[in-house]
Design a protein around this motif. Structure first.
Motif, PDB file in Angstrom:
ATOM      1  N   ASP A 125       2.940  17.815  15.512  1.00 44.53           N
ATOM      2  CA  ASP A 125       4.498  17.837  16.205  1.00 44.53           C
ATOM      3  C   ASP A 125       3.773  17.813  17.495  1.00 44.53           C
ATOM      4  OD1 ASP A 125       6.856  18.124  16.529  1.00 44.53           O
ATOM      5  OD2 ASP A 125       6.690  20.246  16.068  1.00 44.53           O
ATOM      6  N   CYS A 126       4.095  17.054  18.259  1.00 46.81           N
ATOM      7  CA  CYS A 126       3.685  17.170  19.786  1.00 46.81           C
ATOM      8  C   CYS A 126       4.963  17.800  20.645  1.00 46.81           C
ATOM      9  CB  CYS A 126       3.512  15.642  20.457  1.00 46.81           C
ATOM     10  SG  CYS A 126       2.190  14.752  19.533  1.00 46.81           S
ATOM     11  N   SER A 127       4.720  18.402  21.647  1.00 44.13           N
ATOM     12  CA  SER A 127       5.196  18.747  22.529  1.00 44.13           C
ATOM     13  C   SER A 127       6.308  17.935  23.282  1.00 44.13           C
ATOM     14  CB  SER A 127       4.768  19.898  23.755  1.00 44.13           C
ATOM     15  OG  SER A 127       3.932  19.029  24.682  1.00 44.13           O
ATOM     16  N   PRO A 128       7.469  18.218  23.677  1.00 41.65           N
ATOM     17  CA  PRO A 128       8.173  17.207  24.481  1.00 41.65           C
ATOM     18  C   PRO A 128       8.145  16.994  25.773  1.00 41.65           C
ATOM     19  CG  PRO A 128       9.490  19.223  24.249  1.00 41.65           C
ATOM     20  CD  PRO A 128       8.340  19.462  23.611  1.00 41.65           C
ATOM     21  N   SER A 129       6.804  16.567  26.072  1.00 41.02           N
ATOM     22  CA  SER A 129       6.220  16.282  27.440  1.00 41.02           C
ATOM     23  C   SER A 129       5.208  15.109  27.235  1.00 41.02           C
ATOM     24  CB  SER A 129       5.714  17.437  28.067  1.00 41.02           C
ATOM     25  OG  SER A 129       4.468  17.725  27.464  1.00 41.02           O
ATOM     26  N   LEU A 130       4.745  14.648  28.352  1.00 37.81           N
ATOM     27  CA  LEU A 130       3.336  13.846  28.307  1.00 37.81           C
ATOM     28  C   LEU A 130       2.287  14.343  29.067  1.00 37.81           C
ATOM     29  CD1 LEU A 130       5.164  10.234  28.798  1.00 37.81           C
ATOM     30  CD2 LEU A 130       4.194  11.412  26.729  1.00 37.81           C
ATOM     31  N   GLY A 131       2.280  15.714  28.933  1.00 35.33           N
ATOM     32  CA  GLY A 131       1.063  16.619  29.467  1.00 35.33           C
ATOM     33  C   GLY A 131      -0.149  16.354  28.779  1.00 35.33           C
ATOM     34  N   LEU A 132      -1.304  17.179  29.222  1.00 32.24           N
ATOM     35  CA  LEU A 132      -2.598  17.063  28.579  1.00 32.24           C
ATOM     36  C   LEU A 132      -2.636  17.528  27.135  1.00 32.24           C
ATOM     37  CD1 LEU A 132      -5.388  18.732  31.017  1.00 32.24           C
ATOM     38  CD2 LEU A 132      -5.393  16.492  29.373  1.00 32.24           C
ATOM     39  N   ILE A 133      -1.711  18.242  26.641  1.00 36.27           N
ATOM     40  CA  ILE A 133      -1.625  18.489  25.136  1.00 36.27           C
ATOM     41  C   ILE A 133      -1.311  17.555  24.316  1.00 36.27           C
ATOM     42  CG2 ILE A 133      -0.684  20.093  23.401  1.00 36.27           C
ATOM     43  CD1 ILE A 133      -0.393  22.370  25.455  1.00 36.27           C
ATOM     44  N   THR A 134      -0.382  16.987  24.627  1.00 34.32           N
ATOM     45  CA  THR A 134       0.366  15.391  24.212  1.00 34.32           C
ATOM     46  C   THR A 134      -0.868  14.471  24.322  1.00 34.32           C
ATOM     47  OG1 THR A 134       2.386  15.977  24.473  1.00 34.32           O
ATOM     48  CG2 THR A 134       1.870  13.692  23.972  1.00 34.32           C
ATOM     49  N   VAL A 135      -1.573  14.256  25.169  1.00 34.55           N
ATOM     50  CA  VAL A 135      -2.632  13.237  25.476  1.00 34.55           C
ATOM     51  C   VAL A 135      -3.739  13.700  24.729  1.00 34.55           C
ATOM     52  CG1 VAL A 135      -4.459  12.497  27.107  1.00 34.55           C
ATOM     53  CG2 VAL A 135      -2.432  12.817  27.912  1.00 34.55           C
ATOM     54  N   ASN A 136      -3.910  15.133  24.134  1.00 31.69           N
ATOM     55  CA  ASN A 136      -5.042  15.457  23.139  1.00 31.69           C
ATOM     56  C   ASN A 136      -4.747  15.095  21.958  1.00 31.69           C
ATOM     57  OD1 ASN A 136      -7.511  17.427  23.358  1.00 31.69           O
ATOM     58  ND2 ASN A 136      -6.458  17.580  25.122  1.00 31.69           N
ATOM     59  N   CYS A 137      -3.409  15.037  21.558  1.00 31.66           N
ATOM     60  CA  CYS A 137      -2.701  14.736  20.196  1.00 31.66           C
ATOM     61  C   CYS A 137      -2.678  13.226  19.921  1.00 31.66           C
ATOM     62  CB  CYS A 137      -1.290  14.967  20.231  1.00 31.66           C
ATOM     63  SG  CYS A 137      -1.033  16.974  20.196  1.00 31.66           S
ATOM     64  N   LEU A 138      -2.641  12.455  20.964  1.00 31.00           N
ATOM     65  CA  LEU A 138      -2.614  11.015  20.920  1.00 31.00           C
ATOM     66  C   LEU A 138      -3.940  10.600  20.772  1.00 31.00           C
ATOM     67  CD1 LEU A 138       0.377   9.973  23.156  1.00 31.00           C
ATOM     68  CD2 LEU A 138       0.494  10.593  20.465  1.00 31.00           C
ATOM     69  N   THR A 139      -4.908  11.214  21.354  1.00 29.21           N
ATOM     70  CA  THR A 139      -6.381  10.667  21.515  1.00 29.21           C
ATOM     71  C   THR A 139      -6.895  10.951  20.224  1.00 29.21           C
ATOM     72  OG1 THR A 139      -6.516  11.250  24.009  1.00 29.21           O
ATOM     73  CG2 THR A 139      -8.444  10.927  22.680  1.00 29.21           C
ATOM     74  N   ALA A 140      -6.356  12.230  19.373  1.00 28.85           N
ATOM     75  CA  ALA A 140      -6.818  12.494  18.247  1.00 28.85           C
ATOM     76  C   ALA A 140      -6.249  11.548  17.079  1.00 28.85           C
ATOM     77  CB  ALA A 140      -6.567  13.996  17.951  1.00 28.85           C
ATOM     78  N   ALA A 141      -5.123  10.927  17.380  1.00 26.23           N
ATOM     79  CA  ALA A 141      -4.378  10.289  16.349  1.00 26.23           C
ATOM     80  C   ALA A 141      -4.778   9.067  15.962  1.00 26.23           C
ATOM     81  CB  ALA A 141      -2.864  10.374  16.537  1.00 26.23           C
ATOM     82  N   ASP A 142      -4.388   8.461  14.821  1.00 26.77           N
ATOM     83  CA  ASP A 142      -4.760   6.938  14.208  1.00 26.77           C
ATOM     84  C   ASP A 142      -3.174   6.296  14.696  1.00 26.77           C
ATOM     85  OD1 ASP A 142      -7.262   7.380  13.138  1.00 26.77           O
ATOM     86  OD2 ASP A 142      -6.262   8.476  11.746  1.00 26.77           O
ATOM     87  N   SER A 143      -2.166   6.981  14.516  1.00 25.54           N
ATOM     88  CA  SER A 143      -1.003   6.303  14.879  1.00 25.54           C
ATOM     89  C   SER A 143      -0.105   7.307  15.450  1.00 25.54           C
ATOM     90  CB  SER A 143      -0.712   5.807  13.472  1.00 25.54           C
ATOM     91  OG  SER A 143      -0.308   6.346  12.504  1.00 25.54           O
ATOM     92  N   ILE A 144       1.116   6.618  15.634  1.00 28.31           N
ATOM     93  CA  ILE A 144       2.381   7.687  16.208  1.00 28.31           C
ATOM     94  C   ILE A 144       3.563   7.134  15.611  1.00 28.31           C
ATOM     95  CG2 ILE A 144       2.153   6.073  18.414  1.00 28.31           C
ATOM     96  CD1 ILE A 144       3.511   8.630  19.873  1.00 28.31           C
ATOM     97  N   ILE A 145       4.433   8.209  15.311  1.00 28.92           N
ATOM     98  CA  ILE A 145       5.865   7.981  14.888  1.00 28.92           C
ATOM     99  C   ILE A 145       6.535   8.202  15.955  1.00 28.92           C
ATOM    100  CG2 ILE A 145       7.667   8.729  13.240  1.00 28.92           C
ATOM    101  CD1 ILE A 145       5.798   9.123  11.226  1.00 28.92           C
ATOM    102  N   ILE A 146       7.633   7.482  16.269  1.00 26.80           N
ATOM    103  CA  ILE A 146       8.384   7.889  17.650  1.00 26.80           C
ATOM    104  C   ILE A 146       9.867   8.082  16.839  1.00 26.80           C
ATOM    105  CG2 ILE A 146       9.169   7.071  19.664  1.00 26.80           C
ATOM    106  CD1 ILE A 146       6.620   5.484  20.010  1.00 26.80           C
ATOM    107  N   PRO A 147      10.325   9.416  16.979  1.00 29.12           N
ATOM    108  CA  PRO A 147      11.883   9.661  16.662  1.00 29.12           C
ATOM    109  C   PRO A 147      12.783   8.972  17.649  1.00 29.12           C
ATOM    110  CG  PRO A 147      10.511  11.527  16.563  1.00 29.12           C
ATOM    111  CD  PRO A 147       9.679  10.536  17.102  1.00 29.12           C
TER     112      PRO A 147
END
Length: 257
Positions: A125-147
């Protein structure tokens, strides 16, 4: 090896955390071993699954900043086969603290290496921003669900998110795919909601989930009881919608066993 799916949209209030909690619970109910990572400083996914924040000794913040292992941070939840790595408000400071860490975009990915084999699915569950934490999450992920909320400004900001995904694919995580766009807070009685659905379908075609999440009071109430909709109101529309979504995700990855 577990499939890592980030649930992200920098626009707040689109049903991101609701999706994280209820998709995770539905996948677990369907027999999968699931880990939910709460990477949002608001910690709503943690409280929404009944985590007592006073008893969280090791959170996602500690994994990102203090070299705590992900295994140390795992907690059981009220749902069988569903574990969580909880968040706390101190995660707010992690954006700045990560700046001083070498390979700062890769911290979460390296943390997950040790635990991926223990789970079928790891949802973030990513934070509602495109900062470094979300970048970490997307770098770790295989895929992304966009609500995507079924409202007038539904597609506003999506281009910014898609641009971020493109940059991450090019520079950090070439395997990152879009799992799907998920229409949330959908009210079939409203002409606008149907127009938005058609617009999203037209824009993103096969990338849009067949399942839509209908506007449902039980979904809104469940987190205040620390329960997913499946346990709070098993027969509710919201609970049924997320079970359908879980089955759609499983069907997409059925070759993974």
């Amino acid at each position: 090896m577990g499939l890592v799916i980030a649930i992200a949209n920098q626009k707040g209030g689109v049903g991101k955390t609701t999706t994280a909690i209820n998709l995770a619970a539905s996948l677990a109910t369907l027999g999968k071993k699931v880990l939910l990572i709460d990477a949002d400083p608001q910690a709503n996914a943690s409280s929404g699954l009944g985590v007592d924040m006073k008893k969280v000794d090791t959170s996602i913040y500690d994994c990102l900043i203090n070299n705590a292992s992900a295994a140390e941070a795992i907690l059981p939840t009220c749902v069988e086969r569903l574990d969580i790595i909880a968040s706390r408000i101190d995660l707010v400071g992690a954006e700045l603290e990560l700046l001083n860490i070498e390979n700062r975009e890769l911290v979460l990915r390296s943390q997950l290496k040790a635990i991926r084999n223990a789970y079928d699915y790891i949802l973030i569950d990513c934070s509602p921003s495109l900062g470094l934490i979300t970048v970490n999450c997307l770098t770790a992920a295989d895929s992304i669900i966009i609500p995507v909320q079924a409202e007038y400004f539904a597609l506003e900001g999506i281009s910014k998110l898609l641009n971020t995904i493109k940059i991450i694919k090019n520079k950090l995580n070439p395997r990152l795919q879009i799992e799907g766009f998920l229409l949330t807070m959908y009210d079939a009685r409203l002409r606008l909601a149907n127009q938005i659905y058609e617009e999203v379908k037209q824009h993103f075609q096969k990338l849009v989930f067949d399942t839509v999440i209908q506007r449902n009071i039980r979904l809104s109430e469940a987190p205040s009881y620390g329960l997913p909709a499946l346990l709070y109101s098993p027969d509710s529309k919201g609970s049924n919608n997320y079970m359908m979504l879980a089955r759609e995700v499983l069907a997409k990855h059925k070759d993974r066993g």
